[in-house]
Motif scaffolding. Sequence first.
Motif, PDB file in Angstrom:
ATOM      1  N   ALA A 177       0.721  -1.141   0.117  1.00  0.00           N
ATOM      2  CA  ALA A 177      -0.037  -0.085  -0.077  1.00  0.00           C
ATOM      3  C   ALA A 177       0.865   1.315  -0.050  1.00  0.00           C
ATOM      4  O   ALA A 177       0.628   2.168  -0.688  1.00  0.00           O
ATOM      5  CB  ALA A 177      -0.781  -0.009   1.162  1.00  0.00           C
ATOM      6  N   VAL A 178       1.938   1.200   0.688  1.00  0.00           N
ATOM      7  CA  VAL A 178       3.102   2.311   0.702  1.00  0.00           C
ATOM      8  C   VAL A 178       3.687   2.628  -0.302  1.00  0.00           C
ATOM      9  O   VAL A 178       3.602   4.012  -1.003  1.00  0.00           O
ATOM     10  CB  VAL A 178       4.046   2.217   2.043  1.00  0.00           C
TER      11      VAL A 178
ATOM     12  N   LEU B 294      -4.694  -0.832   6.842  1.00  0.00           N
ATOM     13  CA  LEU B 294      -4.165  -2.412   6.831  1.00  0.00           C
ATOM     14  C   LEU B 294      -2.892  -2.669   7.752  1.00  0.00           C
ATOM     15  O   LEU B 294      -3.049  -3.743   8.349  1.00  0.00           O
ATOM     16  CB  LEU B 294      -3.513  -2.292   5.296  1.00  0.00           C
ATOM     17  N   LEU B 295      -2.327  -1.836   8.308  1.00  0.00           N
ATOM     18  CA  LEU B 295      -0.997  -2.095   9.046  1.00  0.00           C
ATOM     19  C   LEU B 295      -1.871  -2.439  10.399  1.00  0.00           C
ATOM     20  O   LEU B 295      -1.261  -3.212  11.223  1.00  0.00           O
ATOM     21  CB  LEU B 295      -0.332  -0.965   9.151  1.00  0.00           C
ATOM     22  N   LEU B 296      -2.737  -1.669  10.958  1.00  0.00           N
ATOM     23  CA  LEU B 296      -3.188  -1.810  12.153  1.00  0.00           C
ATOM     24  C   LEU B 296      -4.523  -2.881  12.177  1.00  0.00           C
ATOM     25  O   LEU B 296      -5.008  -3.147  13.268  1.00  0.00           O
ATOM     26  CB  LEU B 296      -3.926  -0.392  12.543  1.00  0.00           C
ATOM     27  N   ASP B 297      -4.646  -3.495  11.224  1.00  0.00           N
ATOM     28  CA  ASP B 297      -5.805  -4.552  11.265  1.00  0.00           C
ATOM     29  C   ASP B 297      -4.997  -5.825  11.829  1.00  0.00           C
ATOM     30  O   ASP B 297      -4.537  -6.499  10.968  1.00  0.00           O
ATOM     31  CB  ASP B 297      -6.447  -4.683   9.745  1.00  0.00           C
ATOM     32  N   LYS B 298      -5.460  -6.349  12.914  1.00  0.00           N
ATOM     33  CA  LYS B 298      -4.779  -7.545  13.437  1.00  0.00           C
ATOM     34  C   LYS B 298      -5.469  -8.665  12.774  1.00  0.00           C
ATOM     35  O   LYS B 298      -4.951  -9.878  12.752  1.00  0.00           O
ATOM     36  CB  LYS B 298      -5.071  -7.452  14.884  1.00  0.00           C
ATOM     37  N   ASN B 299      -6.684  -8.668  12.128  1.00  0.00           N
ATOM     38  CA  ASN B 299      -7.151  -9.940  11.740  1.00  0.00           C
ATOM     39  C   ASN B 299      -7.844  -9.566  10.341  1.00  0.00           C
ATOM     40  O   ASN B 299      -8.995  -9.354  10.288  1.00  0.00           O
ATOM     41  CB  ASN B 299      -8.478 -10.449  12.288  1.00  0.00           C
ATOM     42  N   PRO B 300      -6.876  -9.337   9.100  1.00  0.00           N
ATOM     43  CA  PRO B 300      -7.373  -9.025   7.899  1.00  0.00           C
ATOM     44  C   PRO B 300      -8.137  -9.942   7.120  1.00  0.00           C
ATOM     45  O   PRO B 300      -7.724 -11.024   7.058  1.00  0.00           O
ATOM     46  CB  PRO B 300      -6.023  -8.496   7.241  1.00  0.00           C
TER      47      PRO B 300
END
Length: 267
Positions: free
Chosen positions: A150-151, A222-228
Amino acid sequence: MKAKKYLTLTRAGIIEALQFRLSFIVMVIGNILYLIVIYFLWKAIYRSAGTDVVNGMTFSDTLIYLVLATALFNFMEMYTVWEIGRNIQSGKIVLDLIKPMEYRKYLFWSYSGTFVTQFFLTFLPTFIAVAIVTHGEIHFGINILYFILAVVMAVSINYSIDFIVGTICLYTQSIWGINIMKQVIVLLLSGATIPIAFFPKAFKTVIYYMPFQSIYNTPLSLLLDKNPNTQETLGTLGISLMWCIIMMLVSKVFWKYSLRQITVNGG
């Protein structure tokens, strides 16, 4: 051979960026003061809300998001608009256009060294500090890969937007006001100043289909989503990829059209 030319520009950019140590120190001090203000502001917001969770985000989530958004901003900011504006006003743009490398590529790779230095000097230390201080709030898994992808696309989108705004200087000869307006719009609609989760539902829906949110909100979410969820994540990355391609094409076409107009008018 092309890769060697790009790496040469990157190396030159790194050397140039490392020459301005004072500006780096000033930037760090400014960011610390900004984050102190952000901390007390959002602390007051959550206290007045009377609940630990607002719009699906805890105070800790919001603070981590905004701290990393600030680090990402420092990492991705290229000042391309100012560079194009100065080159047009001084006439140096003529020399840049006759270089063997396409101007859009040349400008990007000239600033690529800044990416490298800012990554190691600002974003990475901030990321490590946040991960340590928050005791596992940032999950290390497949979300890191999603974040990196994403970055990469965010950098391209951000650069394309800057290049489009910089191209406008061919018509206006002055870029200050337009660039300030651009910065306000991008920082607001990208979620860099206020997480998009706090926006009204209807407004939030519109923003999700605009290119701006792919710059900061998508990578950080996306980075902070623990259960993507794989399907939702791929859809989100797909939107970023779509805007990455669209903005790249728009910036290239607009630049070529603008140069032809200048040529026709004898500029």
